[in-house]
Write a protein that holds these residues in place. Sequence first.
Motif, PDB file in Angstrom:
ATOM      1  N   GLY A 299      40.056  68.481  58.743  1.00  0.00           N
ATOM      2  CA  GLY A 299      40.200  67.495  58.009  1.00  0.00           C
ATOM      3  C   GLY A 299      38.843  66.451  57.929  1.00  0.00           C
ATOM      4  N   GLY A 300      37.856  67.088  58.059  1.00  0.00           N
ATOM      5  CA  GLY A 300      36.586  66.259  57.631  1.00  0.00           C
ATOM      6  C   GLY A 300      35.961  65.686  59.049  1.00  0.00           C
ATOM      7  N   GLY A 301      36.290  65.796  60.259  1.00  0.00           N
ATOM      8  CA  GLY A 301      35.617  65.415  61.323  1.00  0.00           C
ATOM      9  C   GLY A 301      36.049  63.892  61.499  1.00  0.00           C
ATOM     10  N   ASP A 302      35.239  63.245  62.590  1.00  0.00           N
ATOM     11  CA  ASP A 302      35.416  61.867  63.016  1.00  0.00           C
ATOM     12  C   ASP A 302      35.061  60.887  61.839  1.00  0.00           C
ATOM     13  OD1 ASP A 302      35.882  59.704  64.484  1.00  0.00           O
ATOM     14  OD2 ASP A 302      33.947  59.788  65.608  1.00  0.00           O
ATOM     15  N   GLU A 303      36.160  60.165  61.378  1.00  0.00           N
ATOM     16  CA  GLU A 303      35.752  59.161  60.383  1.00  0.00           C
ATOM     17  C   GLU A 303      36.282  57.704  60.693  1.00  0.00           C
ATOM     18  OE1 GLU A 303      35.515  59.588  56.554  1.00  0.00           O
ATOM     19  OE2 GLU A 303      33.992  61.205  57.245  1.00  0.00           O
ATOM     20  N   THR A 304      35.926  57.525  62.091  1.00  0.00           N
ATOM     21  CA  THR A 304      36.263  56.200  62.542  1.00  0.00           C
ATOM     22  C   THR A 304      35.449  55.135  61.808  1.00  0.00           C
ATOM     23  OG1 THR A 304      36.692  57.411  64.859  1.00  0.00           O
ATOM     24  CG2 THR A 304      36.567  54.814  64.969  1.00  0.00           C
ATOM     25  N   LEU A 305      34.067  55.357  61.739  1.00  0.00           N
ATOM     26  CA  LEU A 305      33.472  54.435  61.040  1.00  0.00           C
ATOM     27  C   LEU A 305      33.018  55.261  59.924  1.00  0.00           C
ATOM     28  CD1 LEU A 305      31.007  52.867  63.698  1.00  0.00           C
ATOM     29  CD2 LEU A 305      33.310  52.027  62.768  1.00  0.00           C
ATOM     30  N   ARG A 306      33.408  54.557  58.633  1.00  0.00           N
ATOM     31  CA  ARG A 306      33.086  55.289  57.373  1.00  0.00           C
ATOM     32  C   ARG A 306      31.801  54.634  56.552  1.00  0.00           C
ATOM     33  NH1 ARG A 306      39.129  56.406  54.726  1.00  0.00           N
ATOM     34  NH2 ARG A 306      39.922  57.609  56.544  1.00  0.00           N
ATOM     35  N   PRO A 307      30.902  55.436  56.128  1.00  0.00           N
ATOM     36  CA  PRO A 307      29.961  54.657  55.249  1.00  0.00           C
ATOM     37  C   PRO A 307      30.539  53.593  54.316  1.00  0.00           C
ATOM     38  CG  PRO A 307      30.128  56.715  54.690  1.00  0.00           C
ATOM     39  CD  PRO A 307      31.180  56.659  55.863  1.00  0.00           C
TER      40      PRO A 307
END
Length: 579
Positions: A71-79
Amino acid sequence: MAVALTMAAMKVAALRHALRGERAQTAGIGAVLGIVLAGGTIYLAVRDLDLLAAAYAVWLLGWLLGPVFMGGGDETLRPEYFALLGLPPRRLAVGLLAAAFVGLPPLVSLTALLGLVVVGARLGLVAALVAVPAMLLQLAVFVLLSKVAVGLVGLALRSRLGAISTGVLNGAILAGLGQIWVVFLALGQTGVPPLVRYLPSGWGLLAVRGSWWAFGALAGLIVLLLLAWAALLRWRVGVTRTSGRARRPFLARTADGAIVAKELRTSSRDLVRTYQFTFAFTYGVCFAASPLLLGWNGMLPYAGPVFIVMAAAMAANVYGTDGTALWLTVMTPGASDVRGRQVAWLATHAPVAVLLTVVCTAITGGPWPLILALLPALLGGAAGLVPLISVYGLVPGTDPHKRANNPLRTSEDEGSLTGQAYLALALVVATALPAGFVAIRFGWAGVIVGVATGVLCWWGFGRLASARLRERGPELLSTMRTGRSTGGTMQSRFTELSKPRKVVAWWCFGFAAIPLIPQGILATVFVSRDMLHHTWFLATYMPPGLRYPVALGFAILGLAMYALGTWIVLPPRQPATTE
């Protein structure tokens, strides 16, 4: 530095609030397994340095492929969260890199990299001191390579050609890893290939062992990866979405026909579905064709069946990937949405599976009865189980137009998605067991059993899914909108279990596939083809009279584990009340 520290603090705060309840338990189990693997890696530091280099190569592969397949990895902080701040891309990349070091995966990997310190301590004081910065640089390479790989895959998934190319590449890599024993045998290697030492994953070890150029290589690679990631972030934040060109509308005369048309159009327009189809097809072909490197074509006829199983696993959350568009289904109860999706799934997958199976089987000259028995059973089982698993184990997905700029991120709950895919793998394979057994024992009679099994699974599982969708549609929609279960799903019942029952259920669902598929089903196939003393398939090492019973025993053990896990999770039956 202020940006980096701020983002790291934000990540700590986000994880502190997110890791609660079930997510905390899941993360804890994952951390324990990771620490066990890290301990094994450290142990290799005192046993064999070549094996240690190979272990670090596996860790690097995990960082590269894990986020792509989960699922695209860790996306806790998105750009995208920081797009309005006007941060320069390189400064944003440094800040997000600092945040990326916060979390359990980097901590577990850092533990595994303590093996470098152990190696340094064995070699002397200077080597031990060198091992500390080498360990940190090696971890930075792991994290940055993962970020760049996910960014490149996301970039590729912006076009149909890119989605197909990415699916082919990832399918071939994963199939190659699954058949890595073929590669080693083909190369005549009985140990670790020397090339593994010089991969980027082994540069830290080389630096500790006195190859000082490895330090410069690690630092240079980190700079290059950071620049590449900054460029990818600039593209990701600044990209503008474009709509596809208009196409001729499908004409449907009935409500069911409209659902089929909608699904076919979605399959042709959604690049995630294109990626999943291509991935499954490539995986099936490469997995079955790999033994050709050894001059053995016995697995080639199974390319089609493997493709069906993998395609079903990729589509197991078919309602979840639609997001809140589920309200359309809930508001139109007159149409059979499940039957329409089943027909559309078969229309897109069955022709390819049949053609692939017939061509590959014709090349090898058989075994026709077994293959033609498995094919209809798997197609019917997959067409029935895909919607059934989706409505009973719904994982809330992200609406397609809200997937930020990471197309791989179809849901925020990648752990449940992975478990759902493994469950689909096991259940679809199980639907073909009766036909396969009859075909092995009685030949062409297995084809009749396969057709009957496929039709029954398609009809029966579809009927169960339709009933579930009709009765619990509003609750499923609420789960999709809020991400929280209303108490009617398998996941919610799992959270209500006691800890011992949860542990037993986790072990059952997590490890039942091992005795069922490799030690049971595959071992039966190998024994039937007189492929004895075959790698780690225990039944092939047994005396002639015990081979089939051992394989059958493992298959029964796997099914019993799945049955036990299901029995634990299912709610207890309430006693009937009398007026």
